[in-house]
Design an enzyme around this catalytic site. Sequence first.
Site, PDB file in Angstrom:
ATOM      1  N   GLY A  50       0.777  -1.239   0.000  1.00 26.70           N
ATOM      2  CA  GLY A  50       0.000   0.000   0.000  1.00 26.70           C
ATOM      3  C   GLY A  50       0.804   1.281   0.000  1.00 26.70           C
ATOM      4  N   GLU A 105       3.680   4.156   6.036  1.00 28.88           N
ATOM      5  CA  GLU A 105       2.451   3.381   5.835  1.00 28.88           C
ATOM      6  C   GLU A 105       1.416   4.240   5.125  1.00 28.88           C
ATOM      7  OE1 GLU A 105       1.316   0.511   5.975  1.00 28.88           O
ATOM      8  OE2 GLU A 105       1.826  -0.610   7.778  1.00 28.88           O
ATOM      9  N   ASP A 106       0.600   3.609   4.294  1.00 25.43           N
ATOM     10  CA  ASP A 106      -0.527   4.336   3.705  1.00 25.43           C
ATOM     11  C   ASP A 106      -1.585   4.618   4.770  1.00 25.43           C
ATOM     12  OD1 ASP A 106      -0.986   1.616   3.906  1.00 25.43           O
ATOM     13  OD2 ASP A 106      -2.050   1.437   2.007  1.00 25.43           O
ATOM     14  N   ASP A 109      -4.790   1.394  10.750  1.00 21.63           N
ATOM     15  CA  ASP A 109      -6.191   1.038  10.943  1.00 21.63           C
ATOM     16  C   ASP A 109      -6.346   0.528  12.386  1.00 21.63           C
ATOM     17  OD1 ASP A 109      -8.792  -0.124  10.381  1.00 21.63           O
ATOM     18  OD2 ASP A 109      -8.216  -0.132   8.287  1.00 21.63           O
ATOM     19  N   LYS A 137      -6.813   6.058  10.756  1.00 22.44           N
ATOM     20  CA  LYS A 137      -8.226   5.714  11.023  1.00 22.44           C
ATOM     21  C   LYS A 137      -8.334   5.424  12.521  1.00 22.44           C
ATOM     22  CE  LYS A 137     -10.568   3.113   7.791  1.00 22.44           C
ATOM     23  NZ  LYS A 137     -11.081   1.823   7.239  1.00 22.44           N
ATOM     24  N   PHE A 158     -14.705   2.378   4.209  1.00 23.88           N
ATOM     25  CA  PHE A 158     -13.903   1.526   3.339  1.00 23.88           C
ATOM     26  C   PHE A 158     -13.243   2.408   2.283  1.00 23.88           C
ATOM     27  CE2 PHE A 158     -13.850  -3.109   1.954  1.00 23.88           C
ATOM     28  CZ  PHE A 158     -12.608  -2.945   1.355  1.00 23.88           C
ATOM     29  N   VAL A 159     -12.003   2.785   2.522  1.00 21.78           N
ATOM     30  CA  VAL A 159     -11.341   3.731   1.609  1.00 21.78           C
ATOM     31  C   VAL A 159     -10.372   3.018   0.669  1.00 21.78           C
ATOM     32  CG1 VAL A 159     -11.591   5.782   3.043  1.00 21.78           C
ATOM     33  CG2 VAL A 159      -9.621   4.309   3.406  1.00 21.78           C
ATOM     34  N   ARG A 171      -5.604   0.647  -6.324  1.00 19.05           N
ATOM     35  CA  ARG A 171      -4.388   1.267  -5.775  1.00 19.05           C
ATOM     36  C   ARG A 171      -3.898   2.408  -6.660  1.00 19.05           C
ATOM     37  NH1 ARG A 171      -2.329  -2.272  -1.731  1.00 19.05           N
ATOM     38  NH2 ARG A 171      -2.511  -4.480  -2.187  1.00 19.05           N
TER      39      ARG A 171
HETATM   40  C1  PRP Z   1      -2.742  -2.244   5.167  1.00 14.05           C
HETATM   41  C2  PRP Z   1      -1.839  -1.054   5.452  1.00 14.05           C
HETATM   42  C3  PRP Z   1      -1.180  -1.420   6.737  1.00 14.05           C
HETATM   43  C4  PRP Z   1      -2.231  -2.258   7.424  1.00 14.05           C
HETATM   44  C5  PRP Z   1      -2.930  -1.396   8.423  1.00 14.05           C
HETATM   45  O1  PRP Z   1      -2.008  -3.233   4.540  1.00 14.05           O
HETATM   46  O2  PRP Z   1      -0.907  -0.840   4.425  1.00 14.05           O
HETATM   47  O3  PRP Z   1      -0.009  -2.172   6.538  1.00 14.05           O
HETATM   48  O4  PRP Z   1      -3.167  -2.689   6.448  1.00 14.05           O
HETATM   49  O5  PRP Z   1      -3.908  -2.133   9.088  1.00 14.05           O
HETATM   50  P1  PRP Z   1      -3.885  -2.386  10.640  1.00 14.05           P
HETATM   51  O6  PRP Z   1      -3.552  -1.079  11.298  1.00 14.05           O
HETATM   52  O7  PRP Z   1      -5.294  -2.826  10.923  1.00 14.05           O
HETATM   53  O8  PRP Z   1      -2.881  -3.446  10.950  1.00 14.05           O
HETATM   54  P2  PRP Z   1      -2.665  -4.562   3.960  1.00 14.05           P
HETATM   55  O9  PRP Z   1      -2.490  -5.680   4.940  1.00 14.05           O
HETATM   56  O10 PRP Z   1      -4.062  -4.266   3.496  1.00 14.05           O
HETATM   57  O11 PRP Z   1      -1.723  -4.884   2.735  1.00 14.05           O
HETATM   58  P3  PRP Z   1      -1.378  -3.960   1.464  1.00 14.05           P
HETATM   59  O12 PRP Z   1      -0.499  -2.843   1.962  1.00 14.05           O
HETATM   60  O13 PRP Z   1      -0.660  -4.869   0.543  1.00 14.05           O
HETATM   61  O14 PRP Z   1      -2.675  -3.442   0.909  1.00 14.05           O
END
Ligand code: PRP
Length: 187
Positions: A50, A105-106, A109, A137, A158-159, A171
Amino acid sequence: MKDWQEGIGAELREILFTREAIQAKVLEMGEEIVRDYAERRVLMVGILNGCFPFMADLVRSMNTYLDVDFMSVSSYGGGTQSSGVVRILKDLNENITGRDVLLVEDIIDSGLTASYLLDNLNTRHPASVEICALLDKREARVEEVPVKYVGFDCPNEFVVGYGLDFQGLYRNLPHIGVLKKEVYTDP
Ligand code: PRP
């Protein structure tokens, strides 16, 4: 190229952060990080997948000496919510002992991924580890985690876009928005 109001962009219910707003914010964040690290050579660690648009724009807004590295992690369980148990798919290339590390990080959550990464990287004796996230978030937080640099507070929706995906898609949108419910729910 098709306008973003058509094609995959049409599958958004609402745009939360425009391309322009993101670009302005990333520039501001890069300048702040450069000021904070001053003469220290920061190692920017992007968490794949991400992070890639954010990381690319962020480092290009930082007129300083820096290194980049990447990790790829996946949470066990495979559901839409992260479980907190993280598997390292690709580890760092660099040795971080004594380094100033900034995780990129993007989105933060639940905080479970970032929290795991902080603990994991701290065992390697870096000089410092901080977190920089474009979106925070907060409402979804399960595990408190210190996020030093935040671009935008993100509503509990859901973004997708600008690195954020739904089943691997969206993406490549230059903006961030909320996916229409019918896209991810069965009819
Ligand atoms: C997303 C994002 C963080 C994580 C955050 O990655 O890039 O790494 O989720 O979520 P959390 O705070 O609930 O742990 P994802 O696992 O979706 O993988 P991606 O980056 O390949 O989309």
